[in-house]
Write a protein that holds these residues in place. Structure first.
Motif, PDB file in Angstrom:
ATOM      1  N   ALA A 291       1.075 -55.205 -21.448  1.00  0.00           N
ATOM      2  CA  ALA A 291       0.721 -54.864 -19.885  1.00  0.00           C
ATOM      3  C   ALA A 291       1.874 -56.100 -19.785  1.00  0.00           C
ATOM      4  N   GLU A 292       2.856 -57.183 -20.614  1.00  0.00           N
ATOM      5  CA  GLU A 292       3.724 -58.035 -20.073  1.00  0.00           C
ATOM      6  C   GLU A 292       4.918 -57.020 -20.420  1.00  0.00           C
ATOM      7  N   GLU A 293       4.743 -55.722 -22.013  1.00  0.00           N
ATOM      8  CA  GLU A 293       5.890 -54.561 -22.022  1.00  0.00           C
ATOM      9  C   GLU A 293       6.197 -53.604 -21.285  1.00  0.00           C
ATOM     10  N   ARG A 294       4.860 -53.430 -20.200  1.00  0.00           N
ATOM     11  CA  ARG A 294       4.458 -52.174 -19.734  1.00  0.00           C
ATOM     12  C   ARG A 294       4.518 -50.640 -20.257  1.00  0.00           C
ATOM     13  N   ALA A 295       3.161 -51.580 -21.152  1.00  0.00           N
ATOM     14  CA  ALA A 295       3.771 -50.520 -22.381  1.00  0.00           C
ATOM     15  C   ALA A 295       1.948 -49.539 -22.006  1.00  0.00           C
ATOM     16  N   THR A 296       2.247 -49.119 -20.925  1.00  0.00           N
ATOM     17  CA  THR A 296       1.468 -48.021 -20.271  1.00  0.00           C
ATOM     18  C   THR A 296       0.123 -46.604 -21.384  1.00  0.00           C
ATOM     19  N   THR A 297       0.905 -46.550 -21.597  1.00  0.00           N
ATOM     20  CA  THR A 297       0.342 -45.227 -23.022  1.00  0.00           C
ATOM     21  C   THR A 297      -0.360 -45.828 -23.295  1.00  0.00           C
ATOM     22  N   GLN A 298      -0.443 -47.169 -24.306  1.00  0.00           N
ATOM     23  CA  GLN A 298      -1.247 -48.039 -25.067  1.00  0.00           C
ATOM     24  C   GLN A 298      -2.852 -48.524 -24.339  1.00  0.00           C
ATOM     25  N   LEU A 299      -2.210 -49.263 -23.370  1.00  0.00           N
ATOM     26  CA  LEU A 299      -3.337 -49.600 -22.544  1.00  0.00           C
ATOM     27  C   LEU A 299      -3.668 -48.030 -21.736  1.00  0.00           C
ATOM     28  N   ARG A 300      -4.050 -47.455 -21.041  1.00  0.00           N
ATOM     29  CA  ARG A 300      -4.183 -46.091 -21.366  1.00  0.00           C
ATOM     30  C   ARG A 300      -5.456 -46.130 -22.074  1.00  0.00           C
ATOM     31  N   LEU A 301      -4.343 -45.450 -24.068  1.00  0.00           N
ATOM     32  CA  LEU A 301      -5.136 -45.557 -25.201  1.00  0.00           C
ATOM     33  C   LEU A 301      -6.829 -46.622 -24.596  1.00  0.00           C
ATOM     34  N   VAL A 302      -6.317 -47.858 -25.122  1.00  0.00           N
ATOM     35  CA  VAL A 302      -6.984 -48.671 -25.132  1.00  0.00           C
ATOM     36  C   VAL A 302      -8.520 -48.572 -24.320  1.00  0.00           C
ATOM     37  N   VAL A 303      -8.069 -47.803 -22.860  1.00  0.00           N
ATOM     38  CA  VAL A 303      -9.324 -47.508 -21.436  1.00  0.00           C
ATOM     39  C   VAL A 303      -9.400 -46.356 -22.428  1.00  0.00           C
ATOM     40  N   VAL A 304      -9.273 -46.239 -23.133  1.00  0.00           N
ATOM     41  CA  VAL A 304     -10.233 -44.365 -24.065  1.00  0.00           C
ATOM     42  C   VAL A 304     -10.939 -43.783 -24.891  1.00  0.00           C
ATOM     43  N   THR A 305     -10.519 -45.440 -26.316  1.00  0.00           N
ATOM     44  CA  THR A 305     -11.296 -45.712 -27.054  1.00  0.00           C
ATOM     45  C   THR A 305     -12.419 -45.662 -26.993  1.00  0.00           C
ATOM     46  N   SER A 306     -13.408 -44.908 -27.411  1.00  0.00           N
ATOM     47  CA  SER A 306     -14.881 -45.089 -27.907  1.00  0.00           C
ATOM     48  C   SER A 306     -14.923 -46.265 -29.056  1.00  0.00           C
ATOM     49  N   GLY A 307     -16.179 -46.764 -29.173  1.00  0.00           N
ATOM     50  CA  GLY A 307     -16.394 -47.588 -30.133  1.00  0.00           C
ATOM     51  C   GLY A 307     -15.989 -48.732 -29.727  1.00  0.00           C
ATOM     52  N   LEU A 308     -14.743 -49.286 -28.709  1.00  0.00           N
ATOM     53  CA  LEU A 308     -14.315 -50.625 -28.888  1.00  0.00           C
ATOM     54  C   LEU A 308     -14.884 -51.521 -27.663  1.00  0.00           C
TER      55      LEU A 308
END
Length: 103
Positions: free
Chosen positions: A29-46
Motif C-alpha cells: 500500500a505504501e508503494e501504491r503497488a495496486t496491481t499486486q494488491l488487486r492480485l492478493v484480493v483475487v488469489t484463491s486459497g489465500l
C-alpha cells in the motif's frame, strides 16, 4: 524496501508468519503497488484476512481503477459471498467487500 513482486510473494507464502504477511500488504500500500494488491484480493486459497486487508489497502490508496475492476469481476462475488455467509453465522459482518466497493 522490497520490490512489489517480492512483497506479493511474501503475502502468498503460507510459511511466512502472519505479522510479516500483514506488514508486506501494508508495504504494498505504501508503494501504491495496486496491481499486486488487486492480485492478493483475487488469489484463491489465500486466507480471507489478507484478501480483506489488501482490499482495504486499495481503498486507502484511492485505487479507483483497481477497485472498479474488482467490483465488476463477477467471478469474485461468489467467493466473497460464500465467505460472508460463513462469517455472518458467527455475527462477524454484514456487508460483502464487493458491495462496499460498488458504493
Amino acid at each position: 524496501m522490497s520490490s512489489p513482486r517480492s512483497l506479493f510473494q511474501t503475502v502468498v507464502d503460507k510459511n511466512v508468519p502472519r505479522g510479516t504477511r500483514e506488514d508486506a500488504i501494508d508495504e504494498l500500500a505504501e508503494e501504491r503497488a495496486t496491481t499486486q494488491l488487486r492480485l492478493v484480493v483475487v488469489t484463491s486459497g489465500l486466507d480471507g484476512r489478507y484478501r480483506r486487508q489488501a482490499l482495504n489497502a486499495l481503498s486507502r490508496c484511492r485505487a479507483t481503477d483497481a477497485l472498479d475492476k474488482l467490483a465488476n469481476d463477477t467471478s469474485l462475488a461468489p467467493r466473497f459471498e460464500n465467505g460472508h455467509k460463513k462469517r455472518s453465522r458467527h455475527g462477524l459482518g454484514t456487508a460483502s467487500p464487493i458491495r462496499i466497493c460498488r458504493r
